[in-house]
Scaffold this motif. Structure first.
Motif, PDB file in Angstrom:
ATOM      1  N   TYR A 184      29.361  55.752 -15.898  1.00  0.00           N
ATOM      2  CA  TYR A 184      30.419  55.173 -15.069  1.00  0.00           C
ATOM      3  C   TYR A 184      30.130  53.701 -14.832  1.00  0.00           C
ATOM      4  O   TYR A 184      28.988  53.231 -14.961  1.00  0.00           O
ATOM      5  N   LEU A 185      31.161  52.970 -14.480  1.00  0.00           N
ATOM      6  CA  LEU A 185      31.061  51.533 -14.235  1.00  0.00           C
ATOM      7  C   LEU A 185      31.586  51.239 -12.837  1.00  0.00           C
ATOM      8  O   LEU A 185      32.619  51.758 -12.425  1.00  0.00           O
ATOM      9  N   SER A 186      30.861  50.395 -12.104  1.00  0.00           N
ATOM     10  CA  SER A 186      31.291  50.002 -10.767  1.00  0.00           C
ATOM     11  C   SER A 186      31.067  48.506 -10.578  1.00  0.00           C
ATOM     12  O   SER A 186      30.397  47.851 -11.392  1.00  0.00           O
ATOM     13  N   ALA A 187      31.624  47.971  -9.491  1.00  0.00           N
ATOM     14  CA  ALA A 187      31.508  46.541  -9.181  1.00  0.00           C
ATOM     15  C   ALA A 187      30.851  46.371  -7.822  1.00  0.00           C
ATOM     16  O   ALA A 187      31.479  46.643  -6.794  1.00  0.00           O
ATOM     17  N   PRO A 188      29.585  45.970  -7.781  1.00  0.00           N
ATOM     18  CA  PRO A 188      28.917  45.743  -6.505  1.00  0.00           C
ATOM     19  C   PRO A 188      29.213  44.349  -5.953  1.00  0.00           C
ATOM     20  O   PRO A 188      29.300  43.367  -6.694  1.00  0.00           O
ATOM     21  N   VAL A 189      29.346  44.274  -4.634  1.00  0.00           N
ATOM     22  CA  VAL A 189      29.466  43.004  -3.935  1.00  0.00           C
ATOM     23  C   VAL A 189      28.702  43.129  -2.625  1.00  0.00           C
ATOM     24  O   VAL A 189      28.725  44.186  -1.995  1.00  0.00           O
ATOM     25  N   TYR A 208      28.269  46.836  -1.309  1.00  0.00           N
ATOM     26  CA  TYR A 208      29.258  47.897  -1.487  1.00  0.00           C
ATOM     27  C   TYR A 208      29.617  47.964  -2.965  1.00  0.00           C
ATOM     28  O   TYR A 208      29.927  46.939  -3.580  1.00  0.00           O
ATOM     29  N   CYS A 209      29.575  49.167  -3.528  1.00  0.00           N
ATOM     30  CA  CYS A 209      29.896  49.371  -4.935  1.00  0.00           C
ATOM     31  C   CYS A 209      31.163  50.215  -5.047  1.00  0.00           C
ATOM     32  O   CYS A 209      31.169  51.374  -4.604  1.00  0.00           O
TER      33      CYS A 209
END
Length: 211
Positions: A149-154, A170-171
């Motif tokens: 899976y792919l996520s975007a952390p900030v 937060y991802c």
């Protein structure tokens, strides 16, 4: 007098070499560990709640020569994710991943930095746990979930002068958690509607040191 000047020159040269060595320390390493607070978004999300978990691993940071604001980091983290489903009985989905976050870091002040990037995750184990009348059951549901899976952390981090770093990020998931079709208890099943995306808060403490 010549000897004094010669010794002074040696001292200045040694000081200059030391300053150059310090300025060329481009790499640092940060072992880290902490807690996760994870859930999933998608259809039926009103029945889904957050669960606590653990995360731990390490990140390496590279700062380009002469760059004081921007740096790049990459890590390898074991992360307990998943969610709870309200029902009769209540079910806890335990999804444990090996995550590879790649982040751009922007130094806002001497202590605070902003982070954002992409994270690739591989599913290690997937278990559905629940019980009724005092009987607890754990069911392996790895085959029902996407292995990658792919996520975007900030997030943001706070670094102390002693090398201790607190990191909050937060991802939000970019790809589906579950498969369209899978096998469960020997039965072929199809997953209708949304397969849900990860929603993970992560708070860690680490110790960062130069390499």
């Amino acid at each position: 007098m010549k000897k004094i000047l010669f010794l002074a020159a040696l001292l200045l040269a040694a000081t200059g070499l030391k300053a150059q060595e310090e300025s060329e320390r481009l790499w640092s390493l940060k072992p880290m560990a902490g807690a996760t607070y994870s859930s999933a978004t998608g259809s039926g999300s009103s029945m889904i709640d957050y669960k606590f978990g653990f995360t731990g691993g390490a990140e390496a940071l590279y700062r380009p020569q002469g760059q004081e604001v921007v740096s790049v980091s990459a890590g390898l983290l074991y992360t307990m994710q998943g969610y709870k489903i309200a029902g009769n009985p209540d079910i806890t989905m335990k999804l444990n991943y090996l995550n590879l976050p790649v982040l751009m870091n922007f130094q806002l002040t001497e202590s605070f930095s902003l982070k954002l990037g992409l994270q690739l995750g591989y599913l290690l184990t997937a278990t559905a746990s629940g019980g009724r009348n005092g009987i607890e059951v754990d069911l392996d549901v790895w085959d029902a979930h996407q292995p990658w899976y792919l996520s975007a952390p900030v997030g943001v981090s706070f670094a102390t002068p002693f090398g201790i770093v607190a990191d909050l990020r937060y991802c939000f998931g970019l790809t589906d958690i579950e498969k369209d079709e899978f096998t469960l208890l020997g039965q072929n099943m199809k997953n209708g509607g949304s397969r849900g995306h990860h929603s993970v808060f992560m708070l860690t403490l680490g110790y960062q040191f130069d390499l």
